[in-house]
Scaffold this motif. Structure first.
Motif, PDB file in Angstrom:
ATOM      1  N   ASP A   1       0.800  -1.217   0.000  1.00 53.60           N
ATOM      2  CA  ASP A   1       0.000   0.000   0.000  1.00 53.60           C
ATOM      3  C   ASP A   1       0.835   1.271   0.000  1.00 53.60           C
ATOM      4  OD1 ASP A   1      -2.376  -1.186  -0.246  1.00 53.60           O
ATOM      5  OD2 ASP A   1      -2.862  -1.186   1.895  1.00 53.60           O
ATOM      6  N   PHE A   2       1.927   1.241   0.755  1.00 51.12           N
ATOM      7  CA  PHE A   2       2.621   2.508   0.917  1.00 51.12           C
ATOM      8  C   PHE A   2       4.012   2.535   0.299  1.00 51.12           C
ATOM      9  CE2 PHE A   2      -0.826   2.685   3.921  1.00 51.12           C
ATOM     10  CZ  PHE A   2      -1.348   3.926   3.602  1.00 51.12           C
ATOM     11  N   ALA A   3       4.268   1.549  -0.581  1.00 49.48           N
ATOM     12  CA  ALA A   3       5.571   1.496  -1.246  1.00 49.48           C
ATOM     13  C   ALA A   3       5.835   2.780  -2.015  1.00 49.48           C
ATOM     14  CB  ALA A   3       5.628   0.302  -2.181  1.00 49.48           C
ATOM     15  N   MET A   4       4.756   3.342  -2.573  1.00 46.38           N
ATOM     16  CA  MET A   4       4.904   4.562  -3.368  1.00 46.38           C
ATOM     17  C   MET A   4       5.571   5.671  -2.574  1.00 46.38           C
ATOM     18  SD  MET A   4       1.212   4.822  -5.142  1.00 46.38           S
ATOM     19  CE  MET A   4       1.310   6.404  -5.940  1.00 46.38           C
ATOM     20  N   ALA A   5       5.349   5.664  -1.268  1.00 48.89           N
ATOM     21  CA  ALA A   5       5.840   6.777  -0.451  1.00 48.89           C
ATOM     22  C   ALA A   5       7.326   6.650  -0.133  1.00 48.89           C
ATOM     23  CB  ALA A   5       5.033   6.872   0.837  1.00 48.89           C
ATOM     24  N   PHE A   6       7.880   5.447  -0.286  1.00 49.72           N
ATOM     25  CA  PHE A   6       9.270   5.225   0.115  1.00 49.72           C
ATOM     26  C   PHE A   6      10.243   6.164  -0.572  1.00 49.72           C
ATOM     27  CE2 PHE A   6       8.725   0.536   1.539  1.00 49.72           C
ATOM     28  CZ  PHE A   6       7.952   0.998   2.583  1.00 49.72           C
ATOM     29  N   THR A   7      10.051   6.333  -1.889  1.00 49.14           N
ATOM     30  CA  THR A   7      10.954   7.199  -2.640  1.00 49.14           C
ATOM     31  C   THR A   7      10.950   8.611  -2.051  1.00 49.14           C
ATOM     32  OG1 THR A   7      10.385   5.919  -4.576  1.00 49.14           O
ATOM     33  CG2 THR A   7      11.548   7.975  -4.952  1.00 49.14           C
ATOM     34  N   TYR A   8       9.753   9.105  -1.746  1.00 48.30           N
ATOM     35  CA  TYR A   8       9.655  10.477  -1.237  1.00 48.30           C
ATOM     36  C   TYR A   8      10.310  10.578   0.133  1.00 48.30           C
ATOM     37  CZ  TYR A   8       6.174  10.176  -4.853  1.00 48.30           C
ATOM     38  OH  TYR A   8       5.544   9.922  -6.025  1.00 48.30           O
ATOM     39  N   ILE A   9      10.097   9.535   0.955  1.00 49.73           N
ATOM     40  CA  ILE A   9      10.696   9.560   2.284  1.00 49.73           C
ATOM     41  C   ILE A   9      12.220   9.552   2.162  1.00 49.73           C
ATOM     42  CG2 ILE A   9      10.935   8.261   4.442  1.00 49.73           C
ATOM     43  CD1 ILE A   9       7.987   7.347   3.964  1.00 49.73           C
ATOM     44  N   LEU A  10      12.727   8.735   1.252  1.00 53.27           N
ATOM     45  CA  LEU A  10      14.173   8.686   1.040  1.00 53.27           C
ATOM     46  C   LEU A  10      14.703  10.058   0.609  1.00 53.27           C
ATOM     47  CD1 LEU A  10      16.738   6.890   0.871  1.00 53.27           C
ATOM     48  CD2 LEU A  10      16.226   6.567  -1.542  1.00 53.27           C
ATOM     49  N   VAL A  11      13.989  10.690  -0.317  1.00 50.71           N
ATOM     50  CA  VAL A  11      14.414  12.019  -0.776  1.00 50.71           C
ATOM     51  C   VAL A  11      14.455  13.003   0.382  1.00 50.71           C
ATOM     52  CG1 VAL A  11      13.746  14.010  -2.171  1.00 50.71           C
ATOM     53  CG2 VAL A  11      13.621  11.739  -3.127  1.00 50.71           C
ATOM     54  N   ILE A  12      13.413  12.970   1.206  1.00 51.23           N
ATOM     55  CA  ILE A  12      13.359  13.911   2.327  1.00 51.23           C
ATOM     56  C   ILE A  12      14.527  13.660   3.272  1.00 51.23           C
ATOM     57  CG2 ILE A  12      12.018  14.563   4.376  1.00 51.23           C
ATOM     58  CD1 ILE A  12       9.476  13.993   2.644  1.00 51.23           C
ATOM     59  N   VAL A  13      14.771  12.377   3.571  1.00 51.74           N
ATOM     60  CA  VAL A  13      15.856  12.047   4.499  1.00 51.74           C
ATOM     61  C   VAL A  13      17.201  12.491   3.920  1.00 51.74           C
ATOM     62  CG1 VAL A  13      17.111  10.141   5.580  1.00 51.74           C
ATOM     63  CG2 VAL A  13      14.615  10.174   5.614  1.00 51.74           C
ATOM     64  N   VAL A  14      17.425  12.199   2.636  1.00 48.81           N
ATOM     65  CA  VAL A  14      18.706  12.583   2.029  1.00 48.81           C
ATOM     66  C   VAL A  14      18.851  14.104   1.986  1.00 48.81           C
ATOM     67  CG1 VAL A  14      20.031  12.590  -0.115  1.00 48.81           C
ATOM     68  CG2 VAL A  14      19.029  10.476   0.714  1.00 48.81           C
ATOM     69  N   LEU A  15      17.780  14.792   1.593  1.00 52.64           N
ATOM     70  CA  LEU A  15      17.872  16.256   1.510  1.00 52.64           C
ATOM     71  C   LEU A  15      18.164  16.871   2.869  1.00 52.64           C
ATOM     72  CD1 LEU A  15      15.064  17.323  -0.983  1.00 52.64           C
ATOM     73  CD2 LEU A  15      17.511  17.638  -1.238  1.00 52.64           C
ATOM     74  N   LEU A  16      17.610  16.264   3.921  1.00 54.22           N
ATOM     75  CA  LEU A  16      17.793  16.847   5.246  1.00 54.22           C
ATOM     76  C   LEU A  16      19.156  16.501   5.836  1.00 54.22           C
ATOM     77  CD1 LEU A  16      14.252  16.373   6.793  1.00 54.22           C
ATOM     78  CD2 LEU A  16      15.304  18.477   5.973  1.00 54.22           C
ATOM     79  N   THR A  17      19.701  15.342   5.454  1.00 52.11           N
ATOM     80  CA  THR A  17      20.966  14.949   6.050  1.00 52.11           C
ATOM     81  C   THR A  17      22.158  15.261   5.154  1.00 52.11           C
ATOM     82  OG1 THR A  17      20.607  12.731   5.208  1.00 52.11           O
ATOM     83  CG2 THR A  17      19.993  13.129   7.485  1.00 52.11           C
ATOM     84  N   LYS A  18      22.018  15.006   3.855  1.00 54.89           N
ATOM     85  CA  LYS A  18      23.113  15.290   2.915  1.00 54.89           C
ATOM     86  C   LYS A  18      22.550  15.962   1.680  1.00 54.89           C
ATOM     87  CE  LYS A  18      26.916  13.100   2.187  1.00 54.89           C
ATOM     88  NZ  LYS A  18      28.007  12.180   1.866  1.00 54.89           N
ATOM     89  N   PRO A  19      22.221  17.254   1.796  1.00 58.13           N
ATOM     90  CA  PRO A  19      21.523  17.904   0.682  1.00 58.13           C
ATOM     91  C   PRO A  19      22.299  17.887  -0.628  1.00 58.13           C
ATOM     92  CG  PRO A  19      22.100  19.475   2.412  1.00 58.13           C
ATOM     93  CD  PRO A  19      22.391  18.120   2.944  1.00 58.13           C
ATOM     94  N   GLU A  20      23.589  17.677  -0.566  1.00 62.03           N
ATOM     95  CA  GLU A  20      24.369  17.625  -1.809  1.00 62.03           C
ATOM     96  C   GLU A  20      24.265  16.265  -2.480  1.00 62.03           C
ATOM     97  OE1 GLU A  20      27.007  20.403  -3.035  1.00 62.03           O
ATOM     98  OE2 GLU A  20      24.977  20.956  -2.517  1.00 62.03           O
ATOM     99  N   GLY A  21      23.582  15.329  -1.855  1.00 61.27           N
ATOM    100  CA  GLY A  21      23.487  13.988  -2.418  1.00 61.27           C
ATOM    101  C   GLY A  21      24.578  13.103  -1.859  1.00 61.27           C
ATOM    102  N   LEU A  22      24.425  11.818  -2.090  1.00 61.49           N
ATOM    103  CA  LEU A  22      25.363  10.872  -1.479  1.00 61.49           C
ATOM    104  C   LEU A  22      26.707  10.840  -2.196  1.00 61.49           C
ATOM    105  CD1 LEU A  22      22.915   7.897  -0.828  1.00 61.49           C
ATOM    106  CD2 LEU A  22      23.603   9.700   0.743  1.00 61.49           C
TER     107      LEU A  22
END
Lengths: 292, 290
Positions: B265-286
């Motif tokens: 049901d909520f797999a669709m949201a994973f990508t967005y959550i990952l983006v939010i986490v990456v932007l907040l922790t390493k905004p320049e990308g990995l």
């Protein structure tokens, strides 16, 4: 007035409010948010659920939703404030897409793809808002009050600071102003009034669907602000009037109105980035200079 | 979960990842060099699928590979037009205006496609050579076409790496990503380089579109659905980083595939959550190279 125009003007009013609230961020703080639809859409959903699922009076539901939008904007804003420019646009977009996924997938609550249908227009306080004309009067009242509040905010010292941040955030920071807090304030203001627009929209349409929350819908208030002129308070209102009429006019002879709207948007950005108000005010200024 | 099923999902996920990489590689190069967040990249991908469909349909007996070549050329031309007329005007503008401009491309391309092709879902048959499946241990049937996609992704990744690190053009692109003014001062025709890179990006998107045709239904919504995932990959990987795009594609491709297995049901949201986490922790990308 024919019912058709009553509908059209009601739509213009709601779209104007949504665009003006978004433009507090875009035009007056210099922040491109692609997630305003989260506040508009979630408020529309929440008001529909409260109207249909509880016996609360409409006014109570309405204010609960507006409060909820403000709170959501505060929480999301706290996260988003760490980023600028493109990255800010994308993180707001990502947050709004989470709202979309919830609306789309939590079928037992939101009706999934079908959305929520048959949202009645219950009386607001003692005001009867059932029927197109009555609802139009209600929307007019709420939008006028909201616009007046937004206008006062933009013309207040807070609004002045926001514009200073837009023009040069570093210098503003050097003046000892907590730029981040002001940006957050701007985000909350935009989210709150986006929520007002959403709460008005749900009973107006009588139906809410996940499409309302899709990111592509977020571009609408941005386009409208750009069209009317994002550096003017009344720019988005002019934009909304033109947008709704153009849409109505083009859909009259082709269902492919988005193509023409896209073309218009492209030409605007290429040749008229100040929007219609920008164009007009420049010509007025030029006229004045000539007559001197 | 059975081990063989796990391996099967892993490979399916990898084929999805490689498809994403084909699209994302073009966007990350465009974004890295031109500094334009091209929202319409997904629409170019969609056009690649539609062109492939129409070339296959209108020229009987046309080999699938040739249909892809033709459609890639068509998408390349459209990319050239987009860069040459409207985009050139806004290189110095804000990202906000650039995003909105490329958004206007989406509106135009999507509606024009609807006008010419209708809104029905179209399907492209799997080319005969690759129609079939190989049996993995545990009696799992793995479509040959999915393995072909994985190979395509790897080959393109290798060629792009060669092109970017071993050729003059590639070095110019890298130099431009780092410092445009310097490149211009050295006498390089930067506007021409920009056009070339935009065409290259469009070609990669178009190719991915054509290749995805036999995997999923060809429809107008396909570009809009994929573009956010593609931006997610570019951001997670680090704008302009090819290596980053490759690794982020695998990460997000597998995340989606396993997400659908465990949390449909909520797999669709994973990508967005990952983006939010990456932007907040390493905004320049990995993997930002700079």
């Amino acid at each position: 007035m024919p019912t058709f125009y009553v509908y059209l003007i009601t739509e213009i009013l709601i779209v104007s409010l949504f665009a003006v609230s978004t433009n507090v961020l875009l035009g007056f703080t210099g922040l491109l948010s692609f997630g305003q639809v989260a506040f508009f859409g979630s408020s529309a959903y929440a008001v529909s659920l409260l109207i249909k699922g509880t016996s609360l009076p409409f006014a109570a539901s309405f204010f609960i939703c507006v409060g909820m939008s403000a709170l959501c904007a505060l929480i999301i804003g706290l996260f988003c404030m760490r980023l600028r420019g493109f990255y800010f646009a994308i993180i707001t977009l990502a947050f709004s897409q989470i709202f979309f996924v919830v609306a789309y997938k939590w079928s037992s609550l939101t009706g999934g793809d079908d959305g929520i249908v048959g949202i009645p227009k219950k009386p607001f306080l003692a005001m009867n808002i059932d029927g197109p004309e009555a609802y139009y009067h209600f929307v007019l009242l709420v939008v006028l009050v909201s616009m007046a509040l937004l206008y006062l905010i933009i013309r207040s010292p807070l609004g002045e600071v926001l514009q200073a941040i837009r023009d040069n955030s570093e210098r503003t920071e050097f003046l000892g102003i907590q730029v981040r807090n002001y940006r957050l304030a701007s985000f909350v203001i935009a989210g709150t009034f986006g929520g007002v627009a959403g709460a008005l929209f749900a009973p107006f349409q009588g139906i809410v669907t996940p499409e309302l929350l899709h990111w592509s819908h977020s571009a609408e208030p941005l386009m409208i602000s750009l069209l009317g002129g994002m550096y003017f308070f009344f720019g988005p209102i002019a934009g909304a009037i033109i947008f709704v009429f153009i849409k109505e006019w083009i859909t009259g002879f082709t269902e492919y109105w988005m193509f023409w709207y896209g073309l218009l948007l492209m030409l605007l950005i290429m040749y008229l980035p100040g929007g219609i108000m920008g164009f007009v005010s420049e010509h007025l200024k030029r006229g004045k200079d000539d007559s001197k | 979960m059975e081990f063989s099923y796990f391996i099967y999902q892993l490979i399916i996920g990898l084929s999805y990842s490689m498809l994403l990489f084909l699209i994302a590689s073009g966007l990350t190069i465009i974004f890295g060099l031109l500094n334009i967040p091209n929202f319409a990249h997904g629409s170019l991908y969609m056009l690649g699928a539609y062109f492939t469909y129409y070339f296959l349909k209108s020229i009987p007996g046309l080999p699938f590979g040739l249909a892809i070549v033709f459609s890639v050329m068509a998408v390349g031309i459209i990319g050239a037009v987009l860069e040459f007329i409207p985009l050139r005007k806004i290189y110095e503008r804000t990202h906000a205006l650039q995003l909105l401009m490329t958004f206007s491309f989406i509106l135009m391309i999507d509606d024009a496609t609807k006008y010419f092709a209708g809104t029905d879902f179209l399907s492209i048959a799997i080319p005969k050579l690759m129609d079939g499946a190989i049996t993995l241990p545990g009696d799992r049937e793995m479509p040959i076409y999915s393995i072909f996609i994985i190979l395509c992704g790897l080959v393109v990744a290798y060629l792009l790496w060669l092109g970017l690190y071993k050729t003059r053009l590639g070095k110019l692109i890298q130099a431009g990503t780092a410092n445009k003014e310097m490149l211009s001062a050295l006498g390089i025709n930067v506007p021409r380089l920009f056009t070339l890179v935009f065409i290259l990006g469009a070609i990669l998107a178009g190719m991915a579109g054509g290749l995805s045709g036999p995997l999923k239904a060809v429809s107008v919504g396909m570009g809009e659905t994929v573009i956010i995932t593609i931006f997610a990959i570019v951001i997670v990987g680090g704008v302009g980083s090819l290596k980053g795009a490759f690794i982020a594609s695998i990460l997000i491709g597998e995340l989606n595939t396993f997400g659908v297995v465990f949390f449909p049901d909520f797999a669709m949201a994973f990508t967005y959550i990952l983006v939010i986490v990456v932007l907040l922790t390493k905004p320049e990308g990995l993997f930002r190279s700079r």
